[in-house]
Design a protein around this motif. Structure first.
Motif, mmCIF file in Angstrom:
data_model
loop_
_atom_site.group_PDB
_atom_site.id
_atom_site.type_symbol
_atom_site.label_atom_id
_atom_site.label_comp_id
_atom_site.label_asym_id
_atom_site.label_seq_id
_atom_site.Cartn_x
_atom_site.Cartn_y
_atom_site.Cartn_z
ATOM 1 N N UNK A 1 0.757 -1.144 -0.022
ATOM 2 C CA UNK A 1 0.065 0.074 -0.102
ATOM 3 C C UNK A 1 0.985 1.211 -0.142
ATOM 4 N N UNK A 2 0.643 2.137 -1.111
ATOM 5 C CA UNK A 2 1.516 3.160 -1.058
ATOM 6 C C UNK A 2 0.474 4.492 -1.028
ATOM 7 N N UNK A 3 1.204 5.756 -1.035
ATOM 8 C CA UNK A 3 0.285 6.850 -0.993
ATOM 9 C C UNK A 3 0.756 7.438 -2.579
ATOM 10 N N UNK A 4 -0.104 8.490 -3.458
ATOM 11 C CA UNK A 4 0.209 8.677 -4.305
ATOM 12 C C UNK A 4 1.540 9.633 -4.196
ATOM 13 N N UNK A 5 1.770 10.562 -3.454
ATOM 14 C CA UNK A 5 2.675 11.005 -3.279
ATOM 15 C C UNK A 5 4.138 10.064 -3.358
ATOM 16 N N UNK A 6 3.944 9.270 -2.364
ATOM 17 C CA UNK A 6 5.177 8.119 -2.292
ATOM 18 C C UNK A 6 5.542 7.488 -3.706
ATOM 19 N N UNK A 7 4.623 7.393 -4.410
ATOM 20 C CA UNK A 7 4.607 6.545 -5.758
ATOM 21 C C UNK A 7 5.330 7.504 -6.669
ATOM 22 N N UNK A 8 4.685 8.931 -6.627
ATOM 23 C CA UNK A 8 5.583 9.783 -7.424
ATOM 24 C C UNK A 8 6.841 10.027 -7.044
ATOM 25 N N UNK A 9 7.167 10.106 -5.718
ATOM 26 C CA UNK A 9 8.796 10.101 -5.034
ATOM 27 C C UNK A 9 9.704 8.966 -5.790
ATOM 28 N N UNK A 10 8.954 7.688 -5.586
ATOM 29 C CA UNK A 10 9.685 6.744 -6.010
ATOM 30 C C UNK A 10 10.045 6.568 -7.383
ATOM 31 N N UNK A 11 9.257 7.217 -8.042
ATOM 32 C CA UNK A 11 9.587 7.136 -9.668
ATOM 33 C C UNK A 11 10.339 8.492 -10.111
ATOM 34 N N UNK B 1 -1.047 -5.609 -7.462
ATOM 35 C CA UNK B 1 -1.264 -4.234 -7.494
ATOM 36 C C UNK B 1 -1.655 -3.660 -6.232
ATOM 37 N N UNK B 2 -0.715 -2.564 -5.812
ATOM 38 C CA UNK B 2 -0.476 -1.929 -4.629
ATOM 39 C C UNK B 2 -1.542 -1.090 -4.338
ATOM 40 N N UNK B 3 -2.294 -0.989 -3.176
ATOM 41 C CA UNK B 3 -3.247 0.112 -2.816
ATOM 42 C C UNK B 3 -2.745 1.467 -3.102
ATOM 43 N N UNK B 4 -3.481 2.363 -3.728
ATOM 44 C CA UNK B 4 -3.127 3.732 -3.652
ATOM 45 C C UNK B 4 -3.857 4.571 -2.647
ATOM 46 N N UNK B 5 -3.466 5.246 -1.717
ATOM 47 C CA UNK B 5 -4.305 6.048 -0.898
ATOM 48 C C UNK B 5 -5.085 5.092 -0.310
ATOM 49 N N UNK B 6 -5.010 3.858 0.139
ATOM 50 C CA UNK B 6 -5.690 3.065 0.789
ATOM 51 C C UNK B 6 -6.869 2.500 -0.110
ATOM 52 N N UNK B 7 -6.713 2.723 -1.478
ATOM 53 C CA UNK B 7 -7.943 2.310 -2.284
ATOM 54 C C UNK B 7 -7.311 1.222 -3.343
ATOM 55 N N UNK B 8 -7.798 0.091 -3.429
ATOM 56 C CA UNK B 8 -7.720 -0.958 -4.221
ATOM 57 C C UNK B 8 -7.832 -0.470 -5.595
ATOM 58 N N UNK B 9 -6.776 -1.163 -6.479
ATOM 59 C CA UNK B 9 -7.232 -0.677 -7.998
ATOM 60 C C UNK B 9 -8.176 -1.779 -8.421
ATOM 61 N N UNK B 10 -9.254 -1.391 -8.444
ATOM 62 C CA UNK B 10 -10.116 -2.338 -9.098
ATOM 63 C C UNK B 10 -11.408 -1.458 -10.037
ATOM 64 N N UNK B 11 -12.040 -2.304 -10.928
ATOM 65 C CA UNK B 11 -12.758 -1.471 -11.722
ATOM 66 C C UNK B 11 -13.613 -0.479 -11.162
ATOM 67 N N UNK B 12 -14.385 -1.196 -10.105
ATOM 68 C CA UNK B 12 -15.402 -0.533 -9.312
ATOM 69 C C UNK B 12 -14.761 0.818 -8.920
ATOM 70 N N UNK B 13 -13.638 0.815 -8.122
ATOM 71 C CA UNK B 13 -12.928 1.763 -7.598
ATOM 72 C C UNK B 13 -12.756 2.977 -8.745
ATOM 73 N N UNK B 14 -12.585 2.572 -9.896
ATOM 74 C CA UNK B 14 -12.114 3.552 -11.027
ATOM 75 C C UNK B 14 -13.550 4.211 -11.173
ATOM 76 N N UNK B 15 -14.487 3.383 -11.383
ATOM 77 C CA UNK B 15 -15.803 3.954 -11.604
ATOM 78 C C UNK B 15 -16.274 5.066 -10.586
ATOM 79 N N UNK B 16 -16.014 4.451 -9.491
ATOM 80 C CA UNK B 16 -16.606 5.399 -8.529
ATOM 81 C C UNK B 16 -15.566 6.735 -8.112
ATOM 82 N N UNK B 17 -14.720 6.763 -8.920
ATOM 83 C CA UNK B 17 -13.699 7.879 -9.074
ATOM 84 C C UNK B 17 -12.809 7.840 -7.818
ATOM 85 N N UNK B 18 -12.689 6.899 -6.875
ATOM 86 C CA UNK B 18 -11.947 6.579 -5.549
ATOM 87 C C UNK B 18 -10.365 6.214 -5.983
ATOM 88 N N UNK B 19 -10.069 5.473 -7.097
ATOM 89 C CA UNK B 19 -8.908 5.231 -7.674
ATOM 90 C C UNK B 19 -8.481 6.084 -8.766
#
Lengths: 293, 301
Positions: free
Chosen positions: B141-151, B240-258
């Motif tokens: 599980x990572x935050x968006x900020x962490x992913x950005x810093x890693x890359x 697939x790592x969770x980003x900001x505690x949200x799992x990467x799933x089609x549902x979460x993309x659809x409801x705009x949380x991922x």
């Protein structure tokens, strides 16, 4: 009738010779036709001295790839040459005939292995091994490329050196041994210097193979279009991923359009210059050797 | 639609038939026959390639859209339309559509202004970009900020992310990849210099993988690796790592949380031909969107 068939066969020979010239001409024409306009647009100096390769930002600098190609080639030759020369000396001077013959077969087989197999071997064995030793980082790297290429140029250098060592007159060896020099001393101090033209030729051929190698290096080197950072990292930069000139073309050609594609052809043009330099060196070595004799 | 494949199969049958015939003849004659047969077959295949090139529907572009498009095309009911799907990369696909060498371009990134002036984009699905790690990695599980810093290469060790003391091995994509463009844009991994958009990822010395498959292979075999790829391509060899505690799933993309998602777009130049329009209608229709959903992409309903 006999004369006609003679003429026909001569014509066939001529045609075959012309075909190879045409093939070379077509390749040159095609690469230059596509590469030179891109070189003009980017600017030759910007192209060969730029250290950023970012096609999405229209930045085309291939200095990192030139440096990587040189480093991986020099590294492979530095690792491969001593091993190859000692092996050639052993096979021609010391080894029993049966062993030498068996080794000959092995070396020929080594030369016949397709480069993708070398690359796959590197990916499956060398990369994970380096990863393990280095604590997880550094598998896909300049170092892995050097190791694989060193293995790939062994057969070239060994067989060409061995051939020239065999061509040294037996009398040299007999004279040296009769004067009380040991067999290893004779090999090293008499036979090797006598065969040096052949050995240099072998090394240059090895360089040629290493510079042009593509598939194996792509698989093991990681292909980052950046220069290994020796200034900040010292020798640890050996374990950074990097990209060769050949790799640059192969990795991106499927995706490239427009100026990006032209820049890849321009990369091929630079590679061509490298190959020409290597071949001129070879020609020069042989010419010099010829004038001495 | 599968004309090329079908015809190749029938050639193979033909080879077998001919070889069976040859088997009854004497040795040397058989060898000559074999050569002749091979040559004739090679010529036929070459010619057939040319002959079939006419009247087929050429679809080119993003390697991320390609697997989905292949499935859609395979299910397209009108078998008289022969489709050829080629994964050449988003930028190449858009270019091909502009130049008219492709009837339909595929892109996995938004179009640039200059491209929009020439093409009509149609969103056929949404796709998440998953940030993937090796299954053995304890950090899931990572935050968006962490992913950005890693890359960007600002965080280089897993211990700074709550994991083991091991170096982070970055896996990125090659220039021209739509996934890379979209990921860099969404994660703010670019910087402006002299009016040019530079990728910050390259400065962190990532391993460059060409294609989703190679990213997968690298992450699956290197314990300290982190990469990004199309959510539809994630399988059980990586996590697939969770980003900001949200799992990467089609549902979460659809409801705009991922948040790391981008559109799958097809582009046409001008008004599409009838067969192209039929294919687009099929993709956007119930059956096409069902295929989209079945392959873990996000539907447009």
């Amino acid at each position: 009738m006999n004369r006609t068939s003679q003429k026909a066969i001569e014509a066939l020979f001529l045609l075959s010779a012309i075909i190879s010239v045409i093939a070379l001409g077509l390749i040159l024409w095609f690469i230059l036709m596509k590469g030179i306009p891109a070189l003009r647009e980017i600017g030759i100096w910007e192209f060969v001295s730029g250290d950023l390769w970012m096609p999405s930002a229209d930045l085309y600098g291939i200095l990192p790839m030139i440096v990587s190609s040189l480093l991986v080639t020099l590294g492979a030759v530095a690792v491969g040459t001593p091993v190859s020369i000692l092996a050639a000396l052993f096979l021609t001077q010391l080894a029993p005939k049966k062993l030498a013959n068996a080794a000959q077969v092995v070396i020929e087989l080594l030369a016949a292995i397709p480069s993708v197999v070398y690359g796959f071997f590197g990916l499956a064995l060398i990369v994970p091994t380096i990863d393990k030793w280095s604590g997880g980082y550094g598998g896909n790297s300049l170092f892995a490329g050097i190791i694989i290429l060193a293995m790939m140029i062994l057969p070239t250098i060994i067989s060409v050196s061995a051939t020239s060592l065999k061509a040294v007159p037996e009398a040299y060896k007999d004279a040296s041994l009769a004067l009380g020099e040991s067999i290893t001393g004779t090999s090293y101090r008499v036979m090797l210097p006598a065969a040096k033209t052949g050995v240099f030729t072998a090394i240059v051929l090895g360089i040629g193979r290493a510079v042009g190698e593509t598939m194996a290096v792509i698989l093991v080197m990681g292909n980052t279009p950046r220069m290994p950072d020796f200034f900040n990292k010292g020798l640890a930069a050996l374990f950074q991923p990097t990209r060769t000139l050949t790799g640059n073309i192969a990795i991106e050609m499927g995706y490239a359009t427009g100026l990006h594609e032209g820049a890849l052809f321009a990369t091929a043009t630079v590679l061509l210059v490298f190959i020409v330099i290597i071949n001129l060196t070879l020609w020069w070595i042989q010419k010099k050797a010829g004038s001495v004799q | 639609m599968y004309l090329t494949e079908l015809s190749q199969t029938s050639y193979e049958d033909l080879i077998i038939d001919l070889y069976t015939d040859i088997g009854t003849k004497n040795e040397s004659e058989g060898n000559n026959m074999k050569k002749l047969v091979c040559m004739v077959l090679a010529a036929m295949m070459l010619l057939s390639g040319v002959a079939f090139a006419e009247g087929k529907l050429s679809i080119q572009g993003s390697t991320s859209v390609t697997p989905l498009m292949e499935k859609l095309v395979a299910a397209f009911p009108d078998k008289s339309v022969e489709c050829e799907v080629q994964g050449t990369g988003s930028s190449a696909g858009i270019k091909a559509a502009i130049e008219g060498t492709a009837d339909l371009g595929m892109s996995s990134r938004n179009l640039k202004e200059a491209e929009l002036a020439e093409l009509t984009p149609i969103i056929i699905a949404m796709d998440g970009i998953a940030v993937v790690v090796n299954p053995e990695n304890s950090v899931k599980s990572l935050t968006k900020e962490q992913v950005s810093q890693v890359f960007k290469g600002e965080i280089v060790n897993w211990k700074d992310l709550g994991g083991e003391d091991a170096p982070i091995v970055l896996i990125s994509r090659e220039a021209g990849s739509g996934t890379r463009d979209a990921f860099e844009e969404l994660m703010e991994l670019t910087t402006e210099k002299d009016g040019k958009k530079l990728s910050l990822v390259d400065f962190a010395y990532p391993i460059v993988a060409s294609g989703n498959g190679e990213v997968k292979q690298n992450v699956a075999t290197k314990k300290g690796a982190i990469g990004y790829l199309s959510l539809g391509s994630v399988d059980d060899t990586l996590v697939a790592a969770k980003i900001d505690d949200v799992e990467a799933t089609p549902e979460n993309i659809k409801n705009n949380t991922y948040a790391i998602a981008r559109p799958f777009i097809v582009v046409t130049k001008g008004a599409p031909r009838a067969d192209v329009q039929a294919l687009i209608d099929f993709i956007l229709g119930a059956e096409g969107q069902q295929i989209v959903a079945d392959n873990h992409y996000i539907t447009m309903g």
